[in-house]
Design a protein around this motif. Structure first.
Motif, short mmCIF file in Angstrom:
data_model
loop_
_atom_site.label_atom_id
_atom_site.label_comp_id
_atom_site.label_asym_id
_atom_site.label_seq_id
_atom_site.Cartn_x
_atom_site.Cartn_y
_atom_site.Cartn_z
N LYS A 149 0.77 -1.07 -0.12
CA LYS A 149 0.09 -0.20 -0.04
C LYS A 149 1.12 1.27 -0.11
O LYS A 149 0.36 2.25 0.01
CB LYS A 149 -0.93 0.09 1.27
N LEU A 150 2.22 1.32 0.23
CA LEU A 150 3.10 2.16 0.45
C LEU A 150 3.44 2.78 -0.98
O LEU A 150 3.66 2.07 -2.01
CB LEU A 150 4.33 2.02 1.18
N SER A 151 3.43 4.10 -0.83
CA SER A 151 3.85 4.89 -2.13
C SER A 151 4.98 5.77 -2.07
O SER A 151 5.60 5.80 -0.78
CB SER A 151 2.58 5.72 -2.63
N SER A 152 5.50 6.66 -2.98
CA SER A 152 6.67 7.35 -3.05
C SER A 152 6.55 8.45 -1.91
O SER A 152 7.16 9.08 -1.82
CB SER A 152 6.92 7.84 -4.38
N GLU A 153 5.10 8.78 -1.54
CA GLU A 153 4.91 9.87 -0.69
C GLU A 153 5.06 9.31 0.83
O GLU A 153 4.92 10.19 1.69
CB GLU A 153 3.57 10.31 -0.60
N ASP A 154 5.31 7.97 0.96
CA ASP A 154 5.31 7.48 2.47
C ASP A 154 6.79 7.10 2.85
O ASP A 154 7.53 7.18 2.09
CB ASP A 154 4.40 6.22 2.48
N THR A 155 6.69 6.75 3.88
CA THR A 155 7.98 6.24 4.72
C THR A 155 7.71 4.90 5.40
O THR A 155 6.97 4.76 6.13
CB THR A 155 8.72 7.33 5.49
N VAL A 156 8.78 4.12 5.16
CA VAL A 156 8.87 2.88 6.17
C VAL A 156 10.23 3.18 7.20
O VAL A 156 11.22 3.65 6.63
CB VAL A 156 9.23 1.69 5.67
N LYS A 157 9.91 3.23 8.43
CA LYS A 157 10.85 3.51 9.45
C LYS A 157 11.32 2.22 10.15
O LYS A 157 10.33 1.60 10.79
CB LYS A 157 10.20 4.65 10.51
N PHE A 158 12.62 1.91 10.16
CA PHE A 158 13.02 0.83 11.29
C PHE A 158 13.77 1.60 12.30
O PHE A 158 14.75 2.23 12.30
CB PHE A 158 13.97 0.17 10.30
N VAL A 159 13.18 1.64 13.51
CA VAL A 159 13.77 1.94 14.69
C VAL A 159 14.75 0.74 15.40
O VAL A 159 13.98 -0.08 15.86
CB VAL A 159 12.74 2.64 15.50
N VAL A 160 15.76 1.21 15.28
CA VAL A 160 16.81 -0.13 15.69
C VAL A 160 17.55 0.18 16.81
O VAL A 160 17.80 1.15 17.36
CB VAL A 160 17.74 -0.16 14.50
N SER A 161 17.68 -0.97 17.62
CA SER A 161 18.44 -1.04 18.86
C SER A 161 19.77 -1.61 18.69
O SER A 161 20.60 -1.47 19.55
CB SER A 161 17.75 -1.71 20.05
N SER A 162 19.92 -2.29 17.68
CA SER A 162 21.26 -3.31 17.58
C SER A 162 21.67 -3.52 16.20
O SER A 162 20.92 -3.10 15.29
CB SER A 162 20.87 -4.63 18.37
N ARG A 163 22.78 -3.97 16.24
CA ARG A 163 23.32 -4.61 14.88
C ARG A 163 22.17 -5.70 14.26
O ARG A 163 21.94 -5.66 12.96
CB ARG A 163 24.63 -5.07 14.69
N SER A 164 21.73 -6.58 15.09
CA SER A 164 20.85 -7.57 14.73
C SER A 164 19.39 -7.15 14.12
O SER A 164 18.84 -7.61 13.47
CB SER A 164 20.72 -8.59 15.50
N ASP A 165 19.28 -5.96 14.79
CA ASP A 165 17.99 -5.24 14.21
C ASP A 165 18.07 -4.80 12.89
O ASP A 165 17.34 -4.94 11.97
CB ASP A 165 17.51 -4.01 15.19
N MET A 166 19.39 -4.09 12.54
CA MET A 166 19.58 -3.71 11.19
C MET A 166 19.93 -4.90 10.12
O MET A 166 19.41 -4.63 9.03
CB MET A 166 21.02 -2.79 11.24
N GLU A 167 20.44 -5.95 10.56
CA GLU A 167 20.25 -7.14 9.71
C GLU A 167 19.01 -7.52 9.30
O GLU A 167 18.68 -7.76 8.24
CB GLU A 167 20.96 -8.28 10.34
N ARG A 168 17.97 -7.44 10.27
CA ARG A 168 16.78 -7.69 10.09
C ARG A 168 16.02 -6.62 9.05
O ARG A 168 15.17 -6.98 8.22
CB ARG A 168 15.86 -7.83 11.33
#
Ligand SMILES: C[S@@+](CC[C@H](N)C(=O)[O-])C[C@H]1O[C@@H](n2cnc3c(N)ncnc32)[C@H](O)[C@@H]1O
Ligand SMILES: Nc1nc2[nH]cc(C(=O)O)c2c(=O)[nH]1
Ligand code: SF4
Ligand SMILES: [Mg+2]
Length: 228
Positions: A149-168
């Motif tokens: 449903k997401l378009s170029s006007e939207d954003t997905v945000k990953f709020v990360v705590s650790s390297r393993s969060d970034m890998e995910r």
């Protein structure tokens, strides 16, 4: 009388004007309307107080919220919470705010609520949708059908705590071709990860088209301060 439509009221825990500290319009003035209550409980939530059943709130109608926005003379409106999309009558509120063509509505949403009803509106709001990471404890609640449903006007945000969060986060970005669909942000859980570790990760993975963003309001004011 039985079918008479009742006017929705919204439980607002705070409303204020500030600069937006997050998302695509970070640094710009915005009016914030924060709704009470959330269906999730992220380990790092900086607004847990707004989710408590006994949190003080004011019942506001669409007209009262729109008047507040009008008086502020600010064009960017952020609906947040808590989880704003849990509220009945959100489509009505968004439509009323956007009846002024100068205004823009951004919705901060936690990734667990179906975005479809709001994508069909005549004027669509812009979503900043979190995809909750494993360290938040809430990844199980993500509604994956929102991704398309997401378009170029939207954003997905990953709020990360650790390297393993970034890998995910990287797995999810690739699985759903997120950079082709929408804007992608990485944001540190405040105080839990050094931003430089995030920059190193982008460099290591040659991760183009991902923006790192640190919550700007927490640099300007006391990170615990409300209403900013
Ligand atoms: C308080 S939430 C309200 C909207 C919605 N419930 C959500 O989670 O997106 C607004 C944004 O603040 C982020 N946030 C909450 N606590 C944070 C923290 N300690 N550090 C960084 N971002 C945080 C959330 O991940 C979300 O993107
Ligand atoms: N200044 C400021 N910008 C924000 N952008 C998103 C916020 C939120 O809590 O959703 C927020 C907030 O709480 N304050
Ligand atoms: S979904 Fe948003 S408001 Fe709810 S607990 Fe998580 S960060 Fe806080
Ligand atoms: Mg906030």
């Amino acid at each position: 009388m039985e079918n008479q439509k009742t006017t929705p009221v919204y439980q607002v825990v705070e409303k204020f004007v500030s600069i937006n500290g997050e998302g695509r319009r970070a640094g710009e003035l915005a009016v914030f309307i924060r709704m009470k209550g959330c269906n999730l409980r992220c380990t790092y939530c900086d607004t847990l107080w707004a989710n408590e059943a006994d949190c003080e709130s004011t019942e506001m109608t669409v007209d009262e919220i729109v008047s507040y926005i009008e008086e502020s003379k600010v064009k960017n409106v952020t609906l947040t919470g808590g989880e704003p999309l849990l509220r009945e009558g959100m489509a009505e509120l968004i439509t009323a705010i956007l009846s002024d063509p100068q205004r823009r509505v951004e919705i901060e949403t936690n990734g667990s609520v179906d975005l479809s009803p709001y994508c069909e509106l005549e004027r669509r709001p812009s979503f900043t949708m979190d995809y909750k990471m494993p360290d938040s404890g809430m990844e199980h609640a993500m509604r994956l059908s929102n991704m398309e449903k997401l378009s170029s006007e939207d954003t997905v945000k990953f709020v990360v705590s650790s390297r393993s969060d970034m890998e995910r986060a990287l797995e999810i970005i690739e699985k759903y071709d997120l950079r082709e669909r929408t804007a992608v942000y990485f944001s540190p859980v405040f105080g839990r990860i050094e931003p430089v570790e995030m920059v190193d990760f982008l460099m290591e993975k040659k991760l183009n088209d991902v923006k790192i963003q640190i919550q700007l309001h927490k640099m300007i004011w006391d990170p615990q301060k409300r209403g900013v």
